[in-house]
Design a protein around this motif. Structure first.
Motif, mmCIF file in Angstrom:
data_model
loop_
_atom_site.group_PDB
_atom_site.id
_atom_site.type_symbol
_atom_site.label_atom_id
_atom_site.label_comp_id
_atom_site.label_asym_id
_atom_site.label_seq_id
_atom_site.Cartn_x
_atom_site.Cartn_y
_atom_site.Cartn_z
ATOM 1 N N TYR A 196 34.624 34.037 48.526
ATOM 2 C CA TYR A 196 33.358 34.512 47.982
ATOM 3 C C TYR A 196 32.985 33.634 46.787
ATOM 4 O O TYR A 196 33.853 33.177 46.035
ATOM 5 C CB TYR A 196 33.477 35.961 47.508
ATOM 6 C CG TYR A 196 33.784 36.943 48.611
ATOM 7 C CD1 TYR A 196 35.089 37.157 49.033
ATOM 8 C CD2 TYR A 196 32.771 37.678 49.211
ATOM 9 C CE1 TYR A 196 35.382 38.060 50.040
ATOM 10 C CE2 TYR A 196 33.052 38.586 50.214
ATOM 11 C CZ TYR A 196 34.351 38.773 50.625
ATOM 12 O OH TYR A 196 34.634 39.673 51.618
ATOM 13 N N PHE B 58 30.188 33.488 43.399
ATOM 14 C CA PHE B 58 29.329 34.324 42.576
ATOM 15 C C PHE B 58 28.672 33.488 41.474
ATOM 16 O O PHE B 58 29.223 32.487 41.024
ATOM 17 C CB PHE B 58 30.148 35.420 41.871
ATOM 18 C CG PHE B 58 30.945 36.301 42.792
ATOM 19 C CD1 PHE B 58 32.207 35.921 43.217
ATOM 20 C CD2 PHE B 58 30.447 37.521 43.211
ATOM 21 C CE1 PHE B 58 32.958 36.730 44.055
ATOM 22 C CE2 PHE B 58 31.181 38.350 44.048
ATOM 23 C CZ PHE B 58 32.443 37.952 44.466
ATOM 24 N N ARG C 178 25.725 36.808 44.898
ATOM 25 C CA ARG C 178 26.995 36.534 45.536
ATOM 26 C C ARG C 178 26.749 35.946 46.918
ATOM 27 O O ARG C 178 25.701 36.176 47.537
ATOM 28 C CB ARG C 178 27.831 37.804 45.659
ATOM 29 C CG ARG C 178 27.183 38.896 46.506
ATOM 30 C CD ARG C 178 28.054 40.125 46.601
ATOM 31 N NE ARG C 178 29.110 39.960 47.590
ATOM 32 C CZ ARG C 178 30.112 40.802 47.729
ATOM 33 N NH1 ARG C 178 30.236 41.835 46.928
ATOM 34 N NH2 ARG C 178 31.026 40.606 48.648
ATOM 35 N N ARG D 52 36.194 33.479 44.417
ATOM 36 C CA ARG D 52 37.190 34.504 44.668
ATOM 37 C C ARG D 52 37.726 34.366 46.075
ATOM 38 O O ARG D 52 36.956 34.222 47.034
ATOM 39 C CB ARG D 52 36.602 35.899 44.499
ATOM 40 C CG ARG D 52 37.642 37.013 44.345
ATOM 41 C CD ARG D 52 37.066 38.379 44.617
ATOM 42 N NE ARG D 52 37.091 38.665 46.048
ATOM 43 C CZ ARG D 52 36.636 39.796 46.573
ATOM 44 N NH1 ARG D 52 36.104 40.719 45.807
ATOM 45 N NH2 ARG D 52 36.698 39.995 47.868
ATOM 46 N N PRO E 206 40.845 38.898 50.114
ATOM 47 C CA PRO E 206 41.879 39.797 49.599
ATOM 48 C C PRO E 206 43.287 39.309 49.915
ATOM 49 O O PRO E 206 43.575 38.893 51.020
ATOM 50 C CB PRO E 206 41.595 41.105 50.321
ATOM 51 C CG PRO E 206 40.136 41.061 50.558
ATOM 52 C CD PRO E 206 39.813 39.618 50.818
ATOM 53 N N SER F 40 46.914 38.085 45.345
ATOM 54 C CA SER F 40 46.382 37.599 44.058
ATOM 55 C C SER F 40 45.499 38.629 43.409
ATOM 56 O O SER F 40 45.118 38.481 42.258
ATOM 57 C CB SER F 40 45.617 36.303 44.265
ATOM 58 O OG SER F 40 44.423 36.553 44.993
ATOM 59 N N GLY F 41 45.145 39.684 44.126
ATOM 60 C CA GLY F 41 44.356 40.741 43.507
ATOM 61 C C GLY F 41 42.898 40.399 43.342
ATOM 62 O O GLY F 41 42.217 40.997 42.524
ATOM 63 N N TYR F 42 42.411 39.451 44.094
ATOM 64 C CA TYR F 42 40.989 39.140 44.113
ATOM 65 C C TYR F 42 40.470 38.693 42.759
ATOM 66 O O TYR F 42 39.345 38.970 42.382
ATOM 67 C CB TYR F 42 40.159 40.332 44.595
ATOM 68 C CG TYR F 42 40.930 41.306 45.448
ATOM 69 C CD1 TYR F 42 41.161 42.594 45.030
ATOM 70 C CD2 TYR F 42 41.465 40.904 46.659
ATOM 71 C CE1 TYR F 42 41.886 43.470 45.794
ATOM 72 C CE2 TYR F 42 42.202 41.783 47.436
ATOM 73 C CZ TYR F 42 42.418 43.069 47.006
ATOM 74 O OH TYR F 42 43.140 43.936 47.749
ATOM 75 N N ALA F 43 41.291 37.996 42.006
ATOM 76 C CA ALA F 43 40.861 37.519 40.694
ATOM 77 C C ALA F 43 39.792 36.445 40.857
ATOM 78 O O ALA F 43 39.724 35.736 41.850
ATOM 79 C CB ALA F 43 42.043 36.955 39.926
ATOM 80 N N LEU F 44 38.947 36.336 39.845
ATOM 81 C CA LEU F 44 37.881 35.342 39.839
ATOM 82 C C LEU F 44 38.312 34.095 39.084
ATOM 83 O O LEU F 44 38.912 34.187 38.021
ATOM 84 C CB LEU F 44 36.632 35.919 39.169
ATOM 85 C CG LEU F 44 35.892 37.038 39.921
ATOM 86 C CD1 LEU F 44 34.878 37.692 39.006
ATOM 87 C CD2 LEU F 44 35.221 36.494 41.156
ATOM 88 N N PHE G 122 36.616 31.092 37.168
ATOM 89 C CA PHE G 122 35.310 30.772 36.595
ATOM 90 C C PHE G 122 35.193 29.289 36.267
ATOM 91 O O PHE G 122 36.169 28.635 35.887
ATOM 92 C CB PHE G 122 35.099 31.555 35.292
ATOM 93 C CG PHE G 122 34.813 33.010 35.501
ATOM 94 C CD1 PHE G 122 35.826 33.936 35.459
ATOM 95 C CD2 PHE G 122 33.517 33.451 35.715
ATOM 96 C CE1 PHE G 122 35.571 35.284 35.647
ATOM 97 C CE2 PHE G 122 33.239 34.792 35.907
ATOM 98 C CZ PHE G 122 34.277 35.712 35.867
ATOM 99 N N GLY G 123 33.979 28.776 36.401
ATOM 100 C CA GLY G 123 33.666 27.475 35.855
ATOM 101 C C GLY G 123 33.491 27.583 34.352
ATOM 102 O O GLY G 123 33.555 28.677 33.778
#
Lengths: 117, 115
Positions: free
Chosen positions: A33, A35, A50, A95, A98, A101-105, A107-108
């Motif tokens: 995913y 975002f 998203r 992301r 699932p 890793s717990g769906y962590a994001l 980031f740039g």
């Protein structure tokens, strides 16, 4: 680990004009995913848009749209008819599907958008 | 719906003391909660991931004995900064996942200043 690159530390746009924020990412995964988040001076993170990687159609939310190029690993944000309230930091985020890793994001580094009257 | 709160919004503490930050999902049950740290004009850096009833998973370089995370229920996670030092001064943000498919919902953040 996936990396997200925003190559524009700062961008400026005139009110009512259109601006495009760039984002590229590096991944070996096929499903994920993407975002765009907005962080105004209040520092509250606000989801702008998203995109699911399996969807070919580019996501659109009112004045915000993305250009998702999966092969090029590019995910740019276009803001049309810019408004003074659009001024903020914009973060692109990745992301994984699932997993443990717990769906962590990821980031740039962000792009600071200035909107001038 | 999908509101996440943090308390306090701003805290000042003296060096050597501990401070606890609460993160609550107000209208949903959070399967997973995340803690991020953000320095001025920088991006969000993931510190740890927590699931209710289990130990938190810390990112590389994050001291788990210094940043204690407790996810006691499906609506509450706490971050305790132990023996705080001025270099721990930062903006701490939590977020929560409602389920496996939705985006993360972010709290408003907590500004920590250690004097």
């Amino acid at each position: 680990a996936q990396t997200v690159t925003q190559s524009q530390p700062e961008m400026s746009v005139q009110e009512a004009e259109t601006v495009t924020l760039s984002c590229t990412y590096d991944t070996s995964e096929s499903d994920y995913y993407l975002f765009w988040y907005k962080q105004p001076p209040s520092r509250q993170m606000i989801l702008v848009i998203r995109q699911e990687a399996y969807k070919q159609q580019n996501a659109t939310e009112n004045r915000f749209s993305v250009n998702f190029q999966k092969a090029a690993k590019s995910f740019s944000l276009k803001i049309s008819d810019s408004q003074l309230g659009d001024a903020a930091m914009y973060f692109c985020a990745y992301r994984s599907e699932p997993s443990n890793s717990g769906y962590a994001l990821n980031f740039g580094k962000g792009t600071s958008l200035l909107v001038t009257p | 719906g999908a509101v996440v709160s943090q308390h306090p919004s701003w805290v000042i503490c003296k060096s050597g003391t501990s401070v606890k930050i609460e993160c609550r999902s107000l209208d949903f049950q959070a399967t997973t909660m995340f803690w991020y740290r953000q320095f001025p004009k920088q991006s969000l850096m993931l510190m740890a991931t927590s699931n209710e009833g289990s130990k938190a998973t810390y990112e590389q370089g994050v001291e788990k004995d210094k940043f204690l995370i407790n996810h006691a229920s499906l609506t509450l996670s706490t971050l305790t900064v132990t023996s705080a030092h001025p270099e721990d001064s930062s903006f701490y943000i939590c977020s929560a996942n409602r389920d496996y498919t939705t985006e993360q919902y972010f709290g408003p953040g907590t500004r920590l200043t250690v004097t």
